[in-house]
Design a protein around this motif. Structure first.
Motif, PDB file in Angstrom:
ATOM      1  N   SER A 149       1.024  -1.115  -0.123  1.00  0.00           N
ATOM      2  CA  SER A 149       0.038  -0.007  -0.052  1.00  0.00           C
ATOM      3  C   SER A 149       0.978   1.240   0.084  1.00  0.00           C
ATOM      4  CB  SER A 149      -0.905  -0.037   1.207  1.00  0.00           C
ATOM      5  OG  SER A 149      -1.553   1.091   1.249  1.00  0.00           O
ATOM      6  N   ALA A 150       0.544   2.148  -1.009  1.00  0.00           N
ATOM      7  CA  ALA A 150       1.524   3.305  -1.223  1.00  0.00           C
ATOM      8  C   ALA A 150       0.597   4.458  -1.446  1.00  0.00           C
ATOM      9  CB  ALA A 150       2.756   2.890  -2.148  1.00  0.00           C
ATOM     10  N   LEU A 151       1.195   5.664  -1.536  1.00  0.00           N
ATOM     11  CA  LEU A 151       0.663   6.752  -1.728  1.00  0.00           C
ATOM     12  C   LEU A 151       0.135   6.890  -3.256  1.00  0.00           C
ATOM     13  CD1 LEU A 151       0.077   9.717  -0.944  1.00  0.00           C
ATOM     14  CD2 LEU A 151       2.162  10.352  -1.910  1.00  0.00           C
ATOM     15  N   LEU A 152      -1.233   7.311  -3.408  1.00  0.00           N
ATOM     16  CA  LEU A 152      -1.776   7.089  -4.616  1.00  0.00           C
ATOM     17  C   LEU A 152      -1.300   8.454  -5.368  1.00  0.00           C
ATOM     18  CD1 LEU A 152      -3.915   5.907  -6.673  1.00  0.00           C
ATOM     19  CD2 LEU A 152      -5.562   7.594  -5.684  1.00  0.00           C
ATOM     20  N   ALA A 153      -0.528   8.283  -6.613  1.00  0.00           N
ATOM     21  CA  ALA A 153      -0.200   9.281  -7.592  1.00  0.00           C
ATOM     22  C   ALA A 153      -1.201  10.132  -8.202  1.00  0.00           C
ATOM     23  CB  ALA A 153       0.961   8.599  -8.628  1.00  0.00           C
ATOM     24  N   ASP A 154      -0.929  11.302  -8.333  1.00  0.00           N
ATOM     25  CA  ASP A 154      -2.172  12.159  -8.891  1.00  0.00           C
ATOM     26  C   ASP A 154      -2.563  11.769 -10.443  1.00  0.00           C
ATOM     27  OD1 ASP A 154      -2.416  13.789  -6.777  1.00  0.00           O
ATOM     28  OD2 ASP A 154      -0.911  15.195  -7.613  1.00  0.00           O
ATOM     29  N   ASP A 155      -1.480  11.137 -11.067  1.00  0.00           N
ATOM     30  CA  ASP A 155      -1.854  10.484 -12.453  1.00  0.00           C
ATOM     31  C   ASP A 155      -2.513   9.343 -12.522  1.00  0.00           C
ATOM     32  OD1 ASP A 155       0.382   9.138 -11.778  1.00  0.00           O
ATOM     33  OD2 ASP A 155       1.610   9.764 -13.412  1.00  0.00           O
ATOM     34  N   ALA A 159      -7.596   6.060 -13.220  1.00  0.00           N
ATOM     35  CA  ALA A 159      -7.635   4.589 -13.637  1.00  0.00           C
ATOM     36  C   ALA A 159      -7.941   3.649 -12.059  1.00  0.00           C
ATOM     37  CB  ALA A 159      -6.091   3.790 -13.691  1.00  0.00           C
ATOM     38  N   ALA A 160      -7.791   4.157 -10.978  1.00  0.00           N
ATOM     39  CA  ALA A 160      -8.085   3.995  -9.832  1.00  0.00           C
ATOM     40  C   ALA A 160      -9.681   4.025  -9.176  1.00  0.00           C
ATOM     41  CB  ALA A 160      -7.078   4.277  -8.600  1.00  0.00           C
ATOM     42  N   PRO A 169      -8.281  11.808  -0.344  1.00  0.00           N
ATOM     43  CA  PRO A 169      -7.660  13.383  -0.168  1.00  0.00           C
ATOM     44  C   PRO A 169      -5.972  13.022  -0.858  1.00  0.00           C
ATOM     45  CG  PRO A 169      -8.570  12.767   2.047  1.00  0.00           C
ATOM     46  CD  PRO A 169      -8.768  11.638   1.305  1.00  0.00           C
ATOM     47  N   ARG A 170      -5.841  14.176  -1.472  1.00  0.00           N
ATOM     48  CA  ARG A 170      -4.180  14.252  -1.694  1.00  0.00           C
ATOM     49  C   ARG A 170      -3.410  14.137  -0.671  1.00  0.00           C
ATOM     50  NH1 ARG A 170      -0.207  17.860  -2.917  1.00  0.00           N
ATOM     51  NH2 ARG A 170       0.959  17.521  -4.797  1.00  0.00           N
ATOM     52  N   LEU A 171      -2.341  13.166  -0.802  1.00  0.00           N
ATOM     53  CA  LEU A 171      -1.451  13.032   0.021  1.00  0.00           C
ATOM     54  C   LEU A 171      -1.677  11.865   1.271  1.00  0.00           C
ATOM     55  CD1 LEU A 171       0.551  16.297   0.652  1.00  0.00           C
ATOM     56  CD2 LEU A 171       0.828  14.541  -0.991  1.00  0.00           C
ATOM     57  N   LEU A 172      -2.955  11.665   1.217  1.00  0.00           N
ATOM     58  CA  LEU A 172      -3.694  10.447   2.267  1.00  0.00           C
ATOM     59  C   LEU A 172      -4.248   9.259   1.454  1.00  0.00           C
ATOM     60  CD1 LEU A 172      -5.321  12.611   4.929  1.00  0.00           C
ATOM     61  CD2 LEU A 172      -3.307  11.568   5.032  1.00  0.00           C
ATOM     62  N   ALA A 173      -4.746   9.538   0.179  1.00  0.00           N
ATOM     63  CA  ALA A 173      -5.316   8.386  -0.510  1.00  0.00           C
ATOM     64  C   ALA A 173      -4.045   7.303  -0.954  1.00  0.00           C
ATOM     65  CB  ALA A 173      -5.962   8.777  -1.721  1.00  0.00           C
ATOM     66  N   VAL A 174      -4.346   6.247  -0.973  1.00  0.00           N
ATOM     67  CA  VAL A 174      -3.493   4.903  -1.222  1.00  0.00           C
ATOM     68  C   VAL A 174      -4.099   4.143  -2.361  1.00  0.00           C
ATOM     69  CG1 VAL A 174      -2.369   4.977   1.148  1.00  0.00           C
ATOM     70  CG2 VAL A 174      -4.413   3.446   0.360  1.00  0.00           C
ATOM     71  N   TYR A 242       4.851  11.270   3.023  1.00  0.00           N
ATOM     72  CA  TYR A 242       4.394  10.662   2.045  1.00  0.00           C
ATOM     73  C   TYR A 242       4.192   9.241   2.154  1.00  0.00           C
ATOM     74  CZ  TYR A 242       6.122  15.030   0.107  1.00  0.00           C
ATOM     75  OH  TYR A 242       6.261  16.266  -0.219  1.00  0.00           O
ATOM     76  N   MET A 243       3.445   8.809   3.460  1.00  0.00           N
ATOM     77  CA  MET A 243       3.630   7.581   3.859  1.00  0.00           C
ATOM     78  C   MET A 243       2.286   7.350   4.436  1.00  0.00           C
ATOM     79  SD  MET A 243       6.528   5.276   5.662  1.00  0.00           S
ATOM     80  CE  MET A 243       6.272   3.688   6.090  1.00  0.00           C
TER      81      MET A 243
END
Length: 288
Positions: A149-155, A159-160, A169-174, A242-243
């Motif tokens: 489980s890692a930080l979800l990239a904006d790009d 797809a997800a 939320p940005r920087l919290l979603a995985v 970013y974790m």
């Protein structure tokens, strides 16, 4: 008018439910996140309880300092007192703090005991391993399930299917959330693969260090379905910020369906679970 009122009530109930059944950090937040476990409710109670001691003591000390500054300033007290002993004052400042500490210590020890004593044998055990800078999870069941489980990239949001920043939320979603059933005691075994990390979930009232070569144990029993966010809380390197940690609490049926599908197709199982959760939310919004 009755229809309008009923519609407004249903809509209000939906938004209230959405807030109550999940939590995450908010801008300018200065209070705890809403409690999702019994332990977090006890922590909130203990915090309010201690304020009944902290606030009066702080005000008393402030008043005494102000009185001493005003009463014993050099201009009105050129010859300072040489008093070196006062039995009454010494008894008060010795016995008083001891009594206060007892009132704080007893409920504190009770809370500490509860945090390390699950009310029942955990029905699910998950091992969480901290890496620089993501988490590995392993469901320790007869047929183990493991994923990262890692930080979800904006790009990668589109797809997800996680483009809603209010829910993800940005920087919290995985990319892959931990999924657990509601009203179930879950044991989490926490360790690290490289440097020290910390597993923290504020709404659950849990936080423990992830130490290489050591396994720490925590537990929680979430009482409300929803998606909850935490973060690594131990400075662990340049990407420490970013974790994130994300735990999705669902019904038993939804969990069983997800777990069965995740063994062969984790991404598909996650998307199916999201669709099921969104479907329930849409039903609630319609007032059915």
């Amino acid at each position: 008018m009755k229809k309008i009122f009923a519609g407004a009530t249903a809509l209000a109930a939906f938004f209230t439910t959405a807030v109550a059944f999940a939590d995450q950090p908010r801008p300018w937040q200065w209070r705890f996140q809403e409690a999702a476990t019994g332990i977090m409710e006890q922590i909130e109670w203990f915090e309010r309880y201690t304020l009944w001691f902290i606030i009066p003591i702080t005000l008393l000390v402030l008043a005494l300092l102000g009185w001493c500054i005003f009463r014993f300033r050099a201009s009105v007290n050129p010859v300072p007192s040489r008093t070196s002993h006062n039995t009454l004052i010494e008894v008060i400042w010795t016995v008083g703090p001891v009594v206060i500490l007892l009132f704080l210590a007893i409920p504190s020890f009770q809370l500490l005991t509860a945090q390390y004593t699950p009310p029942e044998e955990p029905k699910l055990t998950i091992k969480a391993t901290g890496n620089q800078w993501n988490w590995d999870y392993e469901y320790q069941v007869e047929e183990p399930l493991s994923f990262n489980s890692a930080l979800l990239a904006d790009d990668a949001r589109a797809a997800a299917g996680k483009e809603d920043l209010g829910v993800f939320p940005r920087l919290l979603a995985v990319d892959n959330e931990v999924v657990v059933p509601v009203d179930t005691t879950v044991r989490v075994l926490v360790t690290a693969a490289d440097v020290m990390h910390a597993f923290a979930m504020p709404a659950f009232g849990v936080k423990t260090d992830a130490v290489p070569g050591r396994v720490n144990e925590i537990w929680f029993k979430a009482k409300k379905e929803g998606l909850y966010y935490g973060q690594c809380s131990e400075l662990c390197g340049k990407d420490h910020a970013y974790m994130p940690i994300a735990i999705r609490v669902v019904s038993d049926a939804q969990y069983n369906t997800w777990f069965t599908a995740a063994k062969t197709d984790l991404n598909g199982a996650n998307k199916a679970l999201m669709a099921a959760v969104d479907g329930n939310r849409n039903v609630a919004a319609a007032g059915n």
